[in-house]
Design an enzyme around this catalytic site. Structure first.
Site, PDB file in Angstrom:
ATOM      1  N   HIS C  36      26.945  14.789  49.083  1.00 46.58           N
ATOM      2  CA  HIS C  36      25.690  14.674  48.358  1.00 46.58           C
ATOM      3  C   HIS C  36      25.391  13.225  47.969  1.00 46.58           C
ATOM      4  O   HIS C  36      24.272  12.759  48.100  1.00 46.58           O
ATOM      5  CB  HIS C  36      25.754  15.560  47.110  1.00 46.58           C
ATOM      6  CG  HIS C  36      24.437  15.801  46.472  1.00 46.58           C
ATOM      7  ND1 HIS C  36      23.426  16.500  47.094  1.00 46.58           N
ATOM      8  CD2 HIS C  36      23.958  15.442  45.265  1.00 46.58           C
ATOM      9  CE1 HIS C  36      22.386  16.557  46.290  1.00 46.58           C
ATOM     10  NE2 HIS C  36      22.671  15.926  45.180  1.00 46.58           N
ATOM     11  N   HIS C  78      16.568  20.668  46.373  1.00 54.13           N
ATOM     12  CA  HIS C  78      17.333  21.250  45.266  1.00 54.13           C
ATOM     13  C   HIS C  78      17.697  22.680  45.647  1.00 54.13           C
ATOM     14  O   HIS C  78      17.527  23.616  44.867  1.00 54.13           O
ATOM     15  CB  HIS C  78      16.556  21.168  43.947  1.00 54.13           C
ATOM     16  CG  HIS C  78      17.345  20.487  42.871  1.00 54.13           C
ATOM     17  ND1 HIS C  78      17.338  20.862  41.570  1.00 54.13           N
ATOM     18  CD2 HIS C  78      18.201  19.447  42.936  1.00 54.13           C
ATOM     19  CE1 HIS C  78      18.146  20.079  40.875  1.00 54.13           C
ATOM     20  NE2 HIS C  78      18.670  19.213  41.679  1.00 54.13           N
TER      21      HIS C  78
END
Lengths: 208, 92, 720
Positions: C36, C78
């Site tokens: 990430h 998200h």
């Protein structure tokens, strides 16, 4: 003519409101929640948004600011006109400057759309379209307020009692409405009907 | 605000809900769901908000007075809402 | 070291650090060397993209230049948080992307979103859709940023794996733009919410597959506060205008650690962080938790000492907490102190420069080859097909979604959603309009990632062109399954190459982007979902072209003509009507793309053009159906351009998706046709807008009946 555009923490429609007032010939100034004296203004505009995040209830926390205190004395002195749009209307109701209260829409959702309305001011009725954008816009009251109503939904978007979208106080010096006239002012895609509302305010001010 | 040394702390718990003559749309939607799931019919569901906080006062009576003020003036709008004090007791 | 950093990485860290990391440092590496934050599997590939002509592509968000202003825009995913807690997941997604724009001293002015869900037929999916929609509504509306456009795609591959990609756009005068790099001898201030335990370890969480039991994952979700965000926006913009304030970055994934370490690494100087100075939301919070907390609504500033009092004054005005958490100086280390003791000191080029994997070489798997070679032999009668397509969740109006989002706040929005293919903002500072749109084509990317991603980029391109806009640049969000899988490696690499080649040919650079891997659970993977967000420009004196039709409009198709030999792999009708996915994907014709763009702009300037829309999902009939329903107008015409077509071929001609096509309307048939002939533009007359029925080639449908579904299908599905 001088107008104040009130900016609480969390207000977010002040720019369009100010621009609309200026287009209508007002001299305008932003004032914040700590403003204690409003006497220099002929007109006070409470614009839309989410004052203080609309926590507790829409408009509730704004009620406890020096600015709202000074609105009471502004009204007492009969100094000028107060107008509340959307969150401004909610604040005026919470502060009991207008009758009734605004609660959560029947659909339990935020509603943003252009909506048809009937404007009924001083005996002339007119069909107009204005955008609404709110989650707590359902008008509720007890008793009879019909003589004070100047704006009604033709397709009720939120469950407001008697389709009420906007009303004034018994002296016609304080007005509140859920739709956003400043959003139907500059752009042909959303129409120019918002100007009708600003015209009423201007006419009321001229009336003195 | 002057806080005297003799002040005591009280724990308050309050529920604010819509008055009975105001349609509780959230409650109604739960009602409908309960009926749809065959769990309960006409549950007469009402919703509200729960608040818990601390207040300081000299005695229980003045704590009550302060609490009523907070409830009526700050936490609720009497046009549409009512409040109910669930609990008020001294914090030891 | 914890299990989520594999053994090889652990060895690599020790080798470069020349020692064993301590416990705190293990946490730091676990976060910064995660997929990430570190882009371990994607970094090498992303370098292939075409950045030429973009503005500040290495910053929090890149953009494009218009006159003396920068228009900054970026999309972010998200996905994982929304699978676990849809409401907060979506809200904090918006919060995060807003901060990326804000950090440049650009006022965020628009939001867009690209949402992908399973069909709204089950309780679980409805819960996710309602939660995400409300999260966006509550957060975006309250911040006062208009939500102007976007897309929603339904496919069963997104069951339990929703994709929530949000995009924000902001404007800033070029001379006011602030960058993120530290410089030596500056004070570092943290502004905003007090740091707490929310979101600790979120970056690591987003870098793995979802656990079987969703309830186990709850701990990681951050909580957003739109009111504080609104204050943070205003305060940040005021602070960044101060003399003496040098740089700024938001606290996103891996919180304080990732923002400050990146700023120091970029600025080539040391940073010393004093943990005791950080304002905290709770006691008993460990050093590593402070470093990794993903508490929302925080920004980091680096400034000269003289500017400190002014910064604190602004913080106070907006009722925000601020603390001076450390300072920068000559050097190259990242130092963490507590009670004057050094807890960790690591070289920044180790901490911030994680090991990156090579994905190449990649190979087309037998499975993909098999799919591509498959032929669609299935069919159904046209009446049934039209009825079914008209009630496809993928083609009906998105009104239910966008009416919950304030698309008007801010005073810049120029058109209502769905009145044209894009969201349009008035940008009076530069006498222009800017437009944004978002597109994804998962079916085509599943069959052919190279062409699929090109066609996705071109769909955005045509959306802008059909509204009259000159495309300037794009951002992207690459949503894929685990990068350890060979198919994913292949489709990821090919998607990037597709985007690069298409972007070079269109001369439209990428300005920013985001990668989301590990969108898989159990044995399920999402289709490769390459989402593109594009920005375009239009002179303020020119009209925005609408997509709606009016009575008596004459309707034309321009561009490539579909025939029995066309490649229609990845077309929506095959999936929706026949449950078929296979075949070859059509290739765009770049030369013709450019000709069509010039044609549309020139017809607009000659005032011959009334409206335009690109032909995308659902092919000719799908596109016509959408515009006719939205305009509430009937149509009579001829759509099938082959003799003796059977139902199978008819389906293909009506609904098949090939590239490089627009449908346009005019009230001036003669001038339009002579323009086409003079300029050698491939065109086909489709018919005329008239009456209250949709009639073509002997078929007839009641508009009112189709329109009822078009307007209300989603509401009925989501609010029973």
């Amino acid at each position: 003519m001088k107008a104040a555009v009130v900016v609480f923490l969390g207000t977010n429609c002040q720019v369009e409101t100010k621009a609309a007032l200026e287009a209508y010939g007002f001299e305008t100034k932003y004032v914040d929640s700590n403003t204690k004296n409003l006497d220099e203004f002929d007109c006070i505009f409470l614009s839309g948004g989410f004052s203080y995040g609309d926590y507790l209830r829409s408009g509730r926390i704004a009620k406890f600011t020096p600015l709202v205190e000074s609105l009471y004395s502004y009204v007492e002195k009969q100094r000028g006109v107060i107008a509340g749009i959307c969150n401004g209307f909610q604040i005026l109701c919470e502060a009991h400057l207008l009758p009734g209260a605004l609660i959560e829409n029947d659909c339990l959702k935020f509603v943003c759309k252009n909506t048809p309305l009937e404007l009924d001011f001083n005996g002339t009725k007119k069909k107009i379209n204005l955008p609404v954008a709110h989650r707590e816009g359902k008008y509720f009251y007890r008793g009879d307020v019909s003589e004070f109503v100047f704006l009604r939904y033709l397709k009720n978007p939120n469950g407001s009692k008697d389709n009420i979208a906007g009303l004034y106080d018994n002296k016609k010096r304080i007005m509140g409405l859920m739709p956003h006239p400043e959003r139907a002012f500059f752009n042909e895609n959303f129409g120019f009907d918002g100007r009708e509302i600003f015209k009423i305010i201007k006419d009321e001010l001229k009336r003195g | 605000m002057i806080i005297l040394k003799s002040m005591k702390n009280y724990a308050a718990k309050v529920i604010v809900s819509l008055r009975d003559d105001v349609k509780d749309t959230q409650g109604l939607s739960v009602d409908k769901m309960l009926k749809r799931l065959n769990i309960e019919e006409n549950a007469n569901f009402r919703t509200g908000k729960f608040y818990s906080f601390k207040i300081s006062a000299q005695n229980l009576d003045s704590a009550k007075e302060k609490l009523n003020f907070i409830c009526s003036e700050i936490l609720s709008n009497k046009v549409v809402e009512k409040y109910e004090i669930i609990d008020l007791k001294e914090l030891k | 070291m914890s299990s989520s950093v594999d053994e090889n990485l652990k060895k690599e860290i020790e080798k470069r650090l020349k020692r064993t990391p301590n416990e705190l440092e293990n946490h730091l590496f676990e976060a910064l060397w995660s997929e990430h934050c570190g882009y371990l599997h994607s970094k090498k590939q992303l370098k292939k993209l075409n950045f030429k002509g973009s503005l500040l592509p290495d910053e929090n968000s890149g953009g494009v230049k218009i006159g003396n202003h920068g228009v900054f825009f970026k999309v972010e995913s998200h996905n994982h948080p929304c699978a676990i807690e849809p409401y907060q997941g979506a809200a904090t997604g918006i919060g995060g992307i807003i901060r990326d724009i804000l950090a440049l001293n650009a006022r965020p002015v628009a939001l867009l979103n690209s949402l992908k869900f399973a069909y709204p037929d089950t309780k679980e999916t409805k819960h996710i859709i309602n939660g995400v929609t409300k999260g966006i509504s509550d957060y975006g509306n309250s911040c006062g940023i208009s939500d102007i456009a976007g897309e929603v795609i339904f496919d069963e591959c997104y069951k339990d794996l929703p994709l929530v990609n949000v995009m924000a756009a902001g404007l800033a005068p070029l001379d006011k733009v602030k960058l993120s790099a530290f410089r030596e001898d500056l004070e570092v201030v943290l502004l905003g919410s007090a740091t707490g335990l929310d979101g600790v370890g979120g970056a690591a969480f987003a870098s793995k597959k979802l656990a079987k039991n969703k309830n186990e994952e709850k701990i990681h979700v951050q909580i957003g506060d739109p009111f504080v965000k609104k204050l943070l926006i205003e305060a940040t913009l005021e602070i960044l205008d101060l003399d003496g304030v040098v740089s700024c970055q938001d606290c996103g994934a891996a919180g304080l650690l990732s923002s400050t370490s990146e700023m120091a690494y970029k600025g080539k100087c040391s940073f010393e962080l004093e943990l005791d100075k950080v304002h905290l939301a709770q006691k008993n919070i460990e050093p590593w938790q402070i470093m990794l907390s993903e508490t929302q609504e925080r920004m980091v500033f680096a400034l000269k000492k003289e500017a400190l009092p002014e910064v604190f004054k602004i913080a106070q005005k907006y009722e925000l907490e601020a603390s001076c958490i450390g300072r920068t100086f000559k050097g190259s280390n990242y130092i963490i102190k507590k009670d004057s003791k050094i807890l960790s000191s690591t070289p920044l080029d180790v901490l911030c420069n994680p090991y990156c994997y090579d994905l190449e070489p990649v190979f087309e798997s037998d499975e993909i080859k098999y799919l591509k070679d498959k032929k669609c032999e299935l069919f159904m009668d046209i009446e049934t097909a039209v009825e079914k397509m008209a009630s496809s969740y993928n083609l009906v109006s998105r009104k239910w979604f966008y009416e919950q989002w304030d698309y008007l706040v801010g005073g810049r929005s120029y058109v209502a959603p769905e009145s044209t293919g894009v969201g349009v903002l008035k940008f009076e500072e530069e006498n222009c309009f800017v437009a944004f749109c978002m597109d994804t084509n998962p079916l085509m990317c599943a069959l052919d990632p190279y062409l699929g991603s090109q066609n996705t980029l071109l769909e955005s391109y045509r959306n802008l062109v059909s509204s009259g806009f000159e495309p300037l640049g794009f951002t992207n969000c690459l949503n894929f399954a685990s990068p350890k899988g060979d198919d994913t490696k292949y489709s990821f690499v090919k998607s990037i190459e597709g985007l690069r080649d298409c972007s070079l040919k269109l001369n439209t650079p990428v300005v920013s982007g985001n990668v989301s891997f590990y969108n898989e659970a159990k044995d399920k993977k999402i289709y490769p979902s390459v989402t593109v967000g594009m920005c375009g420009f239009l002179d303020i004196n020119k009209p925005v072209i609408k997509s709606g039709f009016a009575m008596q409009d004459e309707i034309y198709l321009i561009g490539k003509m579909i025939n029995k030999n066309s490649n229609v792999g990845g077309s929506l009708y095959q999936k929706e009507l026949l449950d078929f996915l296979g075949g070859s994907v059509d290739e765009p014709d770049f030369e013709l793309e450019d000709i069509l763009k010039k044609t549309i702009f020139s017809l607009r300037d000659k005032k011959i053009l009334k409206s335009a829309v690109d032909v995308s999902k659902g092919g000719i009939l799908g596109t016509l159906f959408r515009v006719l329903c939205a305009s509430n107008i009937g149509f009579v015409g001829k759509l099938i351009n082959e003799e003796n077509a059977d139902d199978k071929l008819k389906l293909k001609l009506l609904f098949g998706e090939i590239q490089t096509r627009y449908i346009i309307s005019t009230q001036n048939k003669k001038e339009l046709e002579s323009y086409f002939v003079e300029n050698n533009i491939p065109y086909l007359y489709l018919g005329k807008c008239i009456g209250d029925k949709i009639k073509f080639d002997g078929y007839e449908f009641e508009l009112a009946k189709l329109r009822e579904k078009y307007l209300n299908l989603l509401q009925n599905a989501l609010e029973d």
